[in-house]
Design an enzyme around this catalytic site. Sequence first.
Site, PDB file in Angstrom:
ATOM      1  N   PRO A   1       0.830  -1.206   0.000  1.00 33.56           N
ATOM      2  CA  PRO A   1       0.000   0.000   0.000  1.00 33.56           C
ATOM      3  C   PRO A   1       0.867   1.260   0.000  1.00 33.56           C
ATOM      4  O   PRO A   1       1.769   1.396   0.825  1.00 33.56           O
ATOM      5  CB  PRO A   1      -0.791  -0.126   1.301  1.00 33.56           C
ATOM      6  CG  PRO A   1      -0.804  -1.585   1.603  1.00 33.56           C
ATOM      7  CD  PRO A   1       0.531  -2.089   1.125  1.00 33.56           C
ATOM      8  N   GLU A   2       0.616   2.156  -0.956  1.00 29.65           N
ATOM      9  CA  GLU A   2       1.355   3.409  -1.031  1.00 29.65           C
ATOM     10  C   GLU A   2       0.465   4.540  -0.523  1.00 29.65           C
ATOM     11  O   GLU A   2      -0.611   4.301   0.024  1.00 29.65           O
ATOM     12  CB  GLU A   2       1.839   3.633  -2.464  1.00 29.65           C
ATOM     13  CG  GLU A   2       2.813   2.543  -2.924  1.00 29.65           C
ATOM     14  CD  GLU A   2       3.429   2.808  -4.286  1.00 29.65           C
ATOM     15  OE1 GLU A   2       3.320   3.944  -4.787  1.00 29.65           O
ATOM     16  OE2 GLU A   2       4.018   1.879  -4.857  1.00 29.65           O
TER      17      GLU A   2
ATOM     18  N   LYS B   1       3.072   7.182   4.842  1.00 29.91           N
ATOM     19  CA  LYS B   1       2.275   5.959   4.763  1.00 29.91           C
ATOM     20  C   LYS B   1       1.889   5.435   6.146  1.00 29.91           C
ATOM     21  O   LYS B   1       1.518   4.266   6.292  1.00 29.91           O
ATOM     22  CB  LYS B   1       3.036   4.901   3.961  1.00 29.91           C
ATOM     23  CG  LYS B   1       3.180   5.277   2.494  1.00 29.91           C
ATOM     24  CD  LYS B   1       3.678   4.139   1.631  1.00 29.91           C
ATOM     25  CE  LYS B   1       5.167   3.914   1.786  1.00 29.91           C
ATOM     26  NZ  LYS B   1       5.673   2.912   0.816  1.00 29.91           N
TER      27      LYS B   1
ATOM     28  N   ARG C   1      14.513  -1.621  -7.486  1.00 33.29           N
ATOM     29  CA  ARG C   1      13.080  -1.672  -7.746  1.00 33.29           C
ATOM     30  C   ARG C   1      12.842  -1.773  -9.247  1.00 33.29           C
ATOM     31  O   ARG C   1      13.497  -1.098 -10.041  1.00 33.29           O
ATOM     32  CB  ARG C   1      12.370  -0.418  -7.205  1.00 33.29           C
ATOM     33  CG  ARG C   1      12.595  -0.149  -5.734  1.00 33.29           C
ATOM     34  CD  ARG C   1      11.982  -1.233  -4.865  1.00 33.29           C
ATOM     35  NE  ARG C   1      10.541  -1.299  -4.991  1.00 33.29           N
ATOM     36  CZ  ARG C   1       9.701  -0.561  -4.265  1.00 33.29           C
ATOM     37  NH1 ARG C   1      10.169   0.321  -3.385  1.00 33.29           N
ATOM     38  NH2 ARG C   1       8.392  -0.711  -4.400  1.00 33.29           N
TER      39      ARG C   1
END
Length: 270
Positions: free
Chosen positions: A2-3, A58, A260
């Site tokens: 979740p961002e 976050k 990434r």
Amino acid sequence: MPELPEVETTRRGIAPHLEGQRVSRVVVRERRLRWPIPEDLDVRLSGQRIVLVERRAKYLLINAEVGTLISHLGMSGNLRLVEVGLPAAKHEHVDIELESGMALRYTDPRRFGAMLWSQDPHNHELLLRLGPEPLTELFDGDRLFQLSRGKSMAVKPFIMDNAVVVGVGNIYATEALFAAGIDPRRAAGGISRGRYLKLAIEIKRVLAAAIERGGTTLRDFIGGDGQPGYFQQELFVYGRGGEACKVCGTELRNVVLGQRASVFCPRCQR
């Protein structure tokens, strides 16, 4: 993972059901998260009224009359409202039961999330050194330009650095760079002020659009109301390596930056 848009979607979903409500008890079925849930969380939170539910980067901050619960969803966690007494399934580790008859249930299959207690959350070690929120006036292209001077690192990991700006995770960094026409491999220090002004605008636009559509559901994210997010239907490049660019038709390329995965269009992004 979740961002920022997914966490903000969760906040918006749970806040109306929590704010003003009094906690009757806290049920902890598994304390072993990324950091152990405090042994005395039930004692600290029970009987208190929840005043405000905020988001910082976050992290979700559930502010009680005295003290704050700091929550992080980790890689695959979620918070949602259920009726008190609903049997818990596997990985449903915490229930914060309210006098209203509802409970805030925390689910975290990988246990990479967190539930911590703080009397001064904004000075907590996890939040103290965070950069500005991207959707505020504290973040703009001038900030990106100034902080990037002399940096040889690629621009994508640069804008994903939480000390530069919070909440620009992999999905939204990839999409914003495409929208701004910037190659994610380009050295951060070699990008002009004008291009950073454009990039900051696109970061804000992409994040705001994702929040409006309830976040991006790529695997297992659901919002606080139990519903998925729909921004994945509008992704231009993320997760589309090897497919045709929606703008020019060129094959999108995969690359690894800062450990990434990233995708970009070699024609649209320079």
